[in-house]
Write an enzyme that holds these catalytic residues in place. Structure first.
Site, PDB file in Angstrom:
ATOM      1  N   ASP A 242       0.825  -1.220   0.000  1.00 48.21           N
ATOM      2  CA  ASP A 242       0.000   0.000   0.000  1.00 48.21           C
ATOM      3  C   ASP A 242       0.850   1.256   0.000  1.00 48.21           C
ATOM      4  O   ASP A 242       0.432   2.299  -0.489  1.00 48.21           O
ATOM      5  CB  ASP A 242      -0.960  -0.004   1.180  1.00 48.21           C
ATOM      6  CG  ASP A 242      -2.044  -1.037   0.939  1.00 48.21           C
ATOM      7  OD1 ASP A 242      -1.808  -2.225   1.239  1.00 48.21           O
ATOM      8  OD2 ASP A 242      -3.092  -0.661   0.390  1.00 48.21           O
ATOM      9  N   LYS A 253      -1.398  -5.052   4.014  1.00 49.53           N
ATOM     10  CA  LYS A 253      -2.494  -5.502   4.889  1.00 49.53           C
ATOM     11  C   LYS A 253      -1.971  -6.102   6.190  1.00 49.53           C
ATOM     12  O   LYS A 253      -0.992  -6.843   6.191  1.00 49.53           O
ATOM     13  CB  LYS A 253      -3.348  -6.515   4.104  1.00 49.53           C
ATOM     14  CG  LYS A 253      -4.551  -7.070   4.800  1.00 49.53           C
ATOM     15  CD  LYS A 253      -5.479  -6.023   5.375  1.00 49.53           C
ATOM     16  CE  LYS A 253      -5.933  -4.985   4.369  1.00 49.53           C
ATOM     17  NZ  LYS A 253      -6.545  -3.789   5.030  1.00 49.53           N
TER      18      LYS A 253
HETATM   19  O1  MRU Z   1      -7.725  -2.707   2.784  1.00 53.46           O
HETATM   20  P1  MRU Z   1      -7.464  -3.155   1.384  1.00 53.46           P
HETATM   21  O2  MRU Z   1      -8.257  -4.350   0.970  1.00 53.46           O
HETATM   22  O3  MRU Z   1      -7.566  -2.011   0.393  1.00 53.46           O
HETATM   23  O4  MRU Z   1      -5.945  -3.596   1.438  1.00 53.46           O
HETATM   24  C1  MRU Z   1      -5.343  -4.095   0.276  1.00 53.46           C
HETATM   25  C2  MRU Z   1      -3.959  -4.565   0.486  1.00 53.46           C
HETATM   26  O5  MRU Z   1      -3.387  -4.464   1.554  1.00 53.46           O
HETATM   27  C3  MRU Z   1      -3.263  -5.078  -0.737  1.00 53.46           C
HETATM   28  O6  MRU Z   1      -2.402  -6.108  -0.409  1.00 53.46           O
HETATM   29  C4  MRU Z   1      -2.470  -3.913  -1.336  1.00 53.46           C
HETATM   30  O7  MRU Z   1      -3.303  -2.820  -1.567  1.00 53.46           O
HETATM   31  C5  MRU Z   1      -1.778  -4.292  -2.562  1.00 53.46           C
HETATM   32  S1  MRU Z   1      -2.895  -4.295  -3.914  1.00 53.46           S
HETATM   33  C6  MRU Z   1      -2.172  -4.654  -5.361  1.00 53.46           C
END
Ligand code: MRU
Length: 351
Positions: A242, A253
């Protein structure tokens, strides 16, 4: 070679942004037409659209929607740009951790400020740029897929966490893009997908997405990863990101950090797959990454049912930061960055 994914998570059509409503998966596949900037803000905040690159493009589309709405009411260009800038700040406040959202919104705002022509010209350019960035996202993912596939051992079992797939991007995916490209070359590879509590993106989204493409996938709960590593059943880990700091520290995550520690202990290579738009070179280390606090209900409930004592205390950070020392490499559209990440990240932005 690219393995095509049929999933298009977000798409600009005419004057609307069409997104897959990911809160309904895997039970129901439904798209929603987002017609206003407010609707886009809510779609990001409520996670109808989620995943760093996907919300980056959602921000890009949100800016086009904002410009279309403002263009209806405002005829003075200076005022139009001031109001558009307010919408940009508003969109960016929908979720704090994934830097792609800030990247996408800022790109559109910069473009708007630099157009010499009329308000109509600005809107036309924002739309065209939105479509360009949308298409580029898929191309970038396929490039990352090719780089990543080149380091996947024959018949490898790959562990992934959360959903860094087509659903987290415009299409194809980052970590799952690497898996798609690896599978196209070698159909004997297999995937272990972490459930990813509390929102279960691994269970709900990753297993849905990979099984659609026929990629052999085993769902495990988050606590099982070290057990399978200790049995020699995991050959590598590939996850998304992220926000990556200039030293390689990576927010992803919640639970990713635990996987990285287990991988280090068991000598399992741990890779991040992310486009350069996920790297925030303005911050030196992961300490500066804002971590989203999410609703307690995500922890206390599963599918609407209480799963714990109602009096218990709850804390629910959505992300954690994996220190760069635990990361084997960062797969980007410019190649695989290796430690020293400070150097390799700097070089990737220069070339
Ligand atoms: O809370 P989310 O579902 O938006 O979190 C998503 C993640 O942590 C993904 O692993 C990350 O965004 C990478 S997406 C290619």
């Amino acid at each position: 070679m690219a393995f095509e994914s049929k999933i298009k998570t977000i798409e600009w059509i005419g004057n609307i942004s069409r997104i897959i409503d990911q809160t309904l998966l895997p039970y129901e596949f439904k798209t929603v037409d987002i017609k206003t900037c407010d609707e886009m803000y809510s779609a990001i905040k409520d996670m109808l659209v989620r995943g760093a690159p996907a919300i980056g493009i959602a921000g890009v589309h949100g800016m086009v929607l904002a410009a279309l709405e403002l263009g209806e009411k405002i005829k003075d260009k200076k005022l139009f740009l001031e109001e558009l800038n307010k919408k940009a700040q508003y969109l960016k406040s929908s979720r704090p951790t994934a830097v792609n959202l800030m990247w996408g919104v800022d790109k559109q705002m910069e473009l708007a400020k630099n157009i010499n022509g009329s308000i109509e010209e600005i809107i036309k350019n924002l739309k065209a740029n939105g479509i360009k960035l949308e298409n580029e996202d898929i191309e970038i993912n396929k490039r990352m897929g090719d780089y990543g596939a080149s380091i996947v051992p024959k018949g490898a079992a790959i562990l992934t966490h959360c959903n860094a797939g087509a659903l987290a991007t415009v299409g194809y995916g980052t970590a799952l893009g690497v898996i798609r490209s690896a599978y196209a070359k070698d159909p004997t590879i297999k995937v272990f997908a972490d459930e990813t509590r509390p929102r279960q993106q691994g269970a709900r989204l990753t297993t849905w997405e990979l099984t659609q493409d026929g990629i052999p996938t085993t769902l495990i709960t988050d606590g099982m990863c070290s057990y399978f590593m200790s049995k020699g059943m995991i050959d590598m880990v590939v996850v998304g990101a992220d926000r990556i700091a200039a030293n390689g520290d990576t927010a992803n995550k919640i639970g990713t950090y635990t996987v990285a520690i287990a991988a280090k202990y068991h000598n399992v290579p741990f890779y991040i797959a992310a486009p350069l738009s996920t790297i925030d070179i303005s911050i030196k280390s992961g300490n500066e990454i804002p971590i989203e606090e999410r609703s307690h209900e995500e922890v206390t409930h599963i599918n609407g049912d209480w799963i714990c004592a109602k009096e218990v205390n709850i804390i629910n950070p959505g992300f954690d930061v994996t220190p760069h020392e635990l990361i084997t490499g960062i797969i980007t559209e410019k190649g695989i960055l290796k430690p020293d990440f400070k150097e390799s990240i700097k070089n990737a932005f220069q070339n």
